[in-house]
Design a protein around this motif. Structure first.
Motif, PDB file in Angstrom:
ATOM      1  N   HIS A  48       0.846  -1.204   0.000  1.00  0.00           N
ATOM      2  CA  HIS A  48       0.000   0.000   0.000  1.00  0.00           C
ATOM      3  C   HIS A  48       0.876   1.247   0.000  1.00  0.00           C
ATOM      4  O   HIS A  48       1.894   1.320   0.694  1.00  0.00           O
ATOM      5  CB  HIS A  48      -0.880  -0.029   1.252  1.00  0.00           C
ATOM      6  N   LYS A  49       0.490   2.247  -0.765  1.00  0.00           N
ATOM      7  CA  LYS A  49       1.284   3.482  -0.842  1.00  0.00           C
ATOM      8  C   LYS A  49       1.499   4.107   0.537  1.00  0.00           C
ATOM      9  O   LYS A  49       2.597   4.572   0.861  1.00  0.00           O
ATOM     10  CB  LYS A  49       0.581   4.489  -1.761  1.00  0.00           C
ATOM     11  N   LYS A  50       0.452   4.120   1.356  1.00  0.00           N
ATOM     12  CA  LYS A  50       0.608   4.721   2.686  1.00  0.00           C
ATOM     13  C   LYS A  50       1.524   3.893   3.571  1.00  0.00           C
ATOM     14  O   LYS A  50       2.221   4.445   4.438  1.00  0.00           O
ATOM     15  CB  LYS A  50      -0.755   4.894   3.355  1.00  0.00           C
ATOM     16  N   VAL A 212       8.894  12.279   1.286  1.00  0.00           N
ATOM     17  CA  VAL A 212       8.644  10.846   1.134  1.00  0.00           C
ATOM     18  C   VAL A 212       7.344  10.607   0.378  1.00  0.00           C
ATOM     19  O   VAL A 212       7.278   9.749  -0.519  1.00  0.00           O
ATOM     20  CB  VAL A 212       8.603  10.157   2.515  1.00  0.00           C
ATOM     21  N   ILE A 213       6.309  11.341   0.719  1.00  0.00           N
ATOM     22  CA  ILE A 213       5.018  11.172   0.039  1.00  0.00           C
ATOM     23  C   ILE A 213       5.169  11.425  -1.457  1.00  0.00           C
ATOM     24  O   ILE A 213       4.642  10.676  -2.292  1.00  0.00           O
ATOM     25  CB  ILE A 213       3.965  12.107   0.664  1.00  0.00           C
ATOM     26  N   ALA A 214       5.908  12.475  -1.821  1.00  0.00           N
ATOM     27  CA  ALA A 214       6.130  12.766  -3.237  1.00  0.00           C
ATOM     28  C   ALA A 214       6.919  11.645  -3.907  1.00  0.00           C
ATOM     29  O   ALA A 214       6.635  11.265  -5.059  1.00  0.00           O
ATOM     30  CB  ALA A 214       6.857  14.100  -3.381  1.00  0.00           C
ATOM     31  N   LEU A 215       7.914  11.104  -3.206  1.00  0.00           N
ATOM     32  CA  LEU A 215       8.709  10.009  -3.740  1.00  0.00           C
ATOM     33  C   LEU A 215       7.846   8.780  -3.992  1.00  0.00           C
ATOM     34  O   LEU A 215       7.927   8.139  -5.054  1.00  0.00           O
ATOM     35  CB  LEU A 215       9.839   9.671  -2.763  1.00  0.00           C
ATOM     36  N   THR A 226      -4.218   4.787  -1.545  1.00  0.00           N
ATOM     37  CA  THR A 226      -4.050   6.205  -1.841  1.00  0.00           C
ATOM     38  C   THR A 226      -3.139   6.842  -0.806  1.00  0.00           C
ATOM     39  O   THR A 226      -3.011   6.357   0.317  1.00  0.00           O
ATOM     40  CB  THR A 226      -5.414   6.923  -1.837  1.00  0.00           C
ATOM     41  N   LEU A 227      -2.520   7.943  -1.180  1.00  0.00           N
ATOM     42  CA  LEU A 227      -1.731   8.741  -0.248  1.00  0.00           C
ATOM     43  C   LEU A 227      -2.535   9.912   0.316  1.00  0.00           C
ATOM     44  O   LEU A 227      -2.057  10.609   1.212  1.00  0.00           O
ATOM     45  CB  LEU A 227      -0.476   9.274  -0.943  1.00  0.00           C
ATOM     46  N   ASP A 228      -3.734  10.120  -0.191  1.00  0.00           N
ATOM     47  CA  ASP A 228      -4.564  11.234   0.265  1.00  0.00           C
ATOM     48  C   ASP A 228      -4.856  11.110   1.755  1.00  0.00           C
ATOM     49  O   ASP A 228      -5.195  10.035   2.253  1.00  0.00           O
ATOM     50  CB  ASP A 228      -5.887  11.266  -0.501  1.00  0.00           C
TER      51      ASP A 228
END
Length: 514
Positions: A48-50, A212-215, A226-228
């Motif tokens: 998962h992205k998160k 990190v989130i952008a990476l 999702t990263l939202d």
């Protein structure tokens, strides 16, 4: 070889603890800590992205905390152009850079990484020492000693040993508080919407976390979730704030409602502390002692304190013991010979089954769902349709921020999917829609009728439940805990039996057609 530093200490992503065994005797002045973000660890399953963002952000903040404490930290970022992409590759580059006299590491938490670490001594012209991870209450030897000679490895009896070892919730005479070890029967109340529920703390992403989130958004765009709304604690201090918030506002009613489920209410009274415990930001035994202190101060009822402590020193320690005792082939077991692939909606949440849409939707949004959503909704459905347990456990490993193979595989393959044939659970956790209806408000929002067993509006869980029992009767028919369901099936008239089997067959055919 010309020597440089004395000790190189590689830290893994789930070893973010200042008291880690590998650090305990090292001299910060002559040692270098190696921390690595590597493609191999981020992609061996599609995490998962998160989950990836949480762990990388926690690693970067932990590295800074170690530097502030006087350690030299060699930190390799994922976007370093020379990053080799693997733990062993990065250790090789670090050995070349620092020329250490020795390598000291704390053992890995998964067989996959342990196997890699076992070859380090052969690859590098330095001494390699792998120390046991003593952040757990039971050592490997202690668990094996408890398990040896037992025909059944039931968690309840192991849990009692952990209570005795730690002294948690014991009287001065060494008896369990309240006169019994387990208050689980008091922890099964459905929740009502008129109750005032706490909400866990939310943490704003600082600049380091935003990087990190952008990476992750750039490198892992095809991963689930999702990263939202990313709001994880990524420092020990913030994890401790979340812990304190839980103890004050949620723990007192956690026991009563720990199995409850409500539409669009993902957290209820749950702690959301497992990601921080499993990566090392929180000490599990310290947490349990604080829960006990809350009970003794009169702030928390015994059923809540005992239920929470049982999850940590009982179940968590138990599944770790099972994972290492059973060996690396444990994850390939498939007692029921289940082979169906997971339906595509496990990655989208798009299904008319409201309970599944809720549990999966929350999972994709938050990298989180609580234990009953995992066991009795998504896990139960996978069991009933005959999903391949390897696919099921891979999904759980991907989508939850607290998932590592040592904790995920026994929970999913053993408890949820009965893939080990009853080593963990005395029976499969299979249920019709009635259980979900009893413990949630999901069924009232669903297009299916939980009371109907056949027909176009019948809840799929109902016919699938009976079909699961019948098609697995050869392997499950002698299970004493399933004697009553099988008797109930045998009492049904032939037309009812045929209708249920036909209903399940049609539903499964629809799944197979996508």
């Amino acid at each position: 070889m010309k020597r440089g530093i004395d000790t190189l200490i590689p830290l893994l992503v789930d070893q973010l603890s200042p008291g880690l065994s590998a650090l305990r005797t090292a001299d910060p002045a002559t040692s270098v800590i190696l921390m690595m973000e590597v493609e191999e660890e981020a992609t061996y399953v599609r995490h998962h992205k998160k989950k990836i963002a949480f762990l990388f952000a926690a690693m970067r903040h932990h590295a800074q905390a170690l530097r502030d404490a006087g350690w030299q930290v060699d930190y390799v970022r994922l976007d370093d152009p020379d990053n080799s992409g693997s733990l062993t590759g990065e250790l090789a580059r670090a050995v070349e850079r620092h020329q250490p006299a020795r390598i000291i590491a704390t053992e890995a938490g998964e067989w996959r990484v342990r196997h890699a670490m076992e070859h380090w001594a052969d690859k590098f012209d330095v001494s390699v020492e792998i120390r046991e991870d003593d952040r757990f209450i039971a050592s490997h030897a202690e668990f094996d000693a408890w398990a040896d000679g037992r025909k059944q490895l039931r968690m309840e009896f192991f849990y009692r040993e952990m209570r005795r070892k730690t002294g948690l919730l014991l009287t001065e005479r060494g008896e369990p508080e309240g006169g019994q070890w387990n208050f689980d029967k008091e922890n099964r109340k459905p929740a009502a919407r008129d109750l005032t529920m706490p909400h866990p703390l939310s943490f704003a992403a600082d600049d380091l976390t935003q990087e990190v989130i952008a990476l992750v958004a750039d490198r892992f765009a095809d991963h689930p979730g999702t990263l939202d709304g990313f709001d994880f604690a990524v420092t020990a201090a913030d994890a401790e704030r979340q812990r304190a918030h839980f103890l004050r506002y949620a723990l007192p009613q956690f026991g009563d409602y720990q199995d409850a489920m409500l539409t669009d209410v993902p957290f209820l009274w749950h702690s959301l502390l497992s990601p921080y415990i499993n990566c090392g930001l929180l000490d599990p035994l310290d947490l349990c002692r604080r829960v006990e202190a809350s009970y003794r101060a009169g702030h928390t009822p015994l059923n809540a304190a005992e239920g929470f402590i049982r999850q940590i020193i009982g179940w968590r320690e138990y599944v770790r013991g099972i994972y290492w005792r059973e060996g690396p082939d444990y994850t390939s077991r498939n007692f029921l010979d289940a082979r169906r692939p997971l339906p595509a909606f496990y990655w989208t949440g798009q299904t008319d089954m409201h309970c599944m849409a809720q549990a999966i939707g929350q999972t994709l949004q938050n990298a989180y769902a609580h234990h009953i959503q995992r066991l009795m909704v998504t896990g139960n459905f996978a069991l009933l349709i005959g999903a391949d347990p390897a696919d099921v456990q891979r999904w759980y490993l991907e989508v939850y921020a607290d998932a590592y193979e040592w904790v995920e595989a026994p929970n999913v393959l053993g408890m949820s999917q009965f893939g080990d044939g009853g080593l963990l659970g005395s029976k499969p956790y299979a249920s019709s829609g009635a259980y979900i209806d009893r413990m949630s408000d999901y069924c009232g929002h669903c297009r299916y009728d939980v009371k109907a067993r056949t027909g176009p509006k019948a809840c799929p869980f109902n016919a699938l439940y009976w079909d699961f029992l019948v098609r697995n009767r050869e392997k499950l028919g002698s299970n004493q805990r399933l004697a009553m369901p099988f008797r109930n099936w045998d009492r049904m008239d032939a037309d009812t039996q045929r209708a249920l089997r036909a209903q399940a067959k049609a539903f499964l055919a629809g799944l197979d057609e996508g």
